[in-house]
Design a protein around this motif. Structure first.
Motif, short mmCIF file in Angstrom:
data_model
loop_
_atom_site.label_atom_id
_atom_site.label_comp_id
_atom_site.label_asym_id
_atom_site.label_seq_id
_atom_site.Cartn_x
_atom_site.Cartn_y
_atom_site.Cartn_z
N PRO A 1 0.80 -1.23 0.00
CA PRO A 1 0.00 0.00 0.00
C PRO A 1 0.83 1.28 0.00
N LEU A 2 2.03 1.24 0.49
CA LEU A 2 2.87 2.44 0.52
C LEU A 2 3.16 2.97 -0.88
N LEU A 3 3.08 2.08 -1.88
CA LEU A 3 3.33 2.51 -3.26
C LEU A 3 2.25 3.44 -3.80
N ALA B 1 -2.44 -4.90 2.54
CA ALA B 1 -3.46 -4.22 3.33
C ALA B 1 -4.78 -4.89 3.01
N HIS B 2 -5.40 -5.49 4.01
CA HIS B 2 -6.67 -6.18 3.79
C HIS B 2 -7.75 -5.18 3.38
N SER C 1 5.62 2.45 12.67
CA SER C 1 6.43 2.33 11.45
C SER C 1 6.25 0.97 10.78
N ASP C 2 6.04 -0.10 11.56
CA ASP C 2 5.84 -1.43 10.96
C ASP C 2 4.59 -1.48 10.08
N ALA C 3 3.59 -0.70 10.44
CA ALA C 3 2.33 -0.71 9.69
C ALA C 3 2.53 -0.19 8.27
N PHE C 4 3.48 0.72 8.07
CA PHE C 4 3.71 1.29 6.75
C PHE C 4 4.41 0.32 5.82
N GLN D 1 -4.59 -0.75 8.42
CA GLN D 1 -3.96 -1.54 9.47
C GLN D 1 -3.05 -0.76 10.41
N GLY D 2 -3.53 0.33 10.97
CA GLY D 2 -2.75 1.10 11.93
C GLY D 2 -1.88 2.17 11.33
N ALA D 3 -1.93 2.35 10.03
CA ALA D 3 -1.16 3.39 9.36
C ALA D 3 -2.10 4.45 8.81
N ARG D 4 -1.67 5.71 8.85
CA ARG D 4 -2.44 6.80 8.23
C ARG D 4 -1.45 7.78 7.62
#
Length: 134
Positions: A27-29, A75-76, A67-70, A50-53
């Motif tokens: 998802p970071l892409l 990402a479901h 940071s692990d979430a990123f 999942q804990g990232a925004r």
């Protein structure tokens, strides 16, 4: 394909407020495409999974979460929204510093796409042909 949806349909889809996607790989892409969408919309765009925004106005990036979430590979559920609050630490969007090891790995991947040069391929127009006059 979050990047394609954000690039092709940002104004139409985000005018409704939200885009929800399921089973998004890496998802970071999507972040660069979020920046482009934010610039086209003229307002910030956020993505949550999942804990990232992340939120961006196309010039700055606000990051919230562990940071692990990123770094998650899948990402479901990923939710994009606009307008978004630019909350959290705001950093200018800059080019990344890539380690030498990463460049080496990317070069190895690129070399997998190269075809070996042969006289026959040159005669058929591959590469510079018989004269390299560039």
């Amino acid at each position: 394909m979050p990047s394609a949806a954000l690039s092709d349909c940002a104004v139409r889809l985000l005018d409704r407020g939200r885009i929800t996607m399921e089973n998004v790989n890496f998802p970071l892409l999507a972040v660069p495409f979020m920046g482009g969408a934010a610039l086209r919309l003229g307002r910030p765009v956020a993505a949550e999974w999942q804990g990232a925004r992340l939120a961006t106005d196309g010039k700055r990036l606000c990051v919230q979460g562990e940071s692990d979430a990123f770094l998650t590979q899948l990402a479901h559920q990923m939710v994009f929204s606009a307008p978004a609050d630019m909350t959290g630490q705001k950093e200018p969007v800059m080019r990344a510093n890539v380690s030498e090891e990463s460049w080496d790995q990317l070069s190895q991947f690129a070399h997998r796409t190269f075809a070996p040069a042969t006289e026959e391929s040159r005669l058929r127009g591959a590469g510079a042909g018989l004269s390299d006059n560039d």
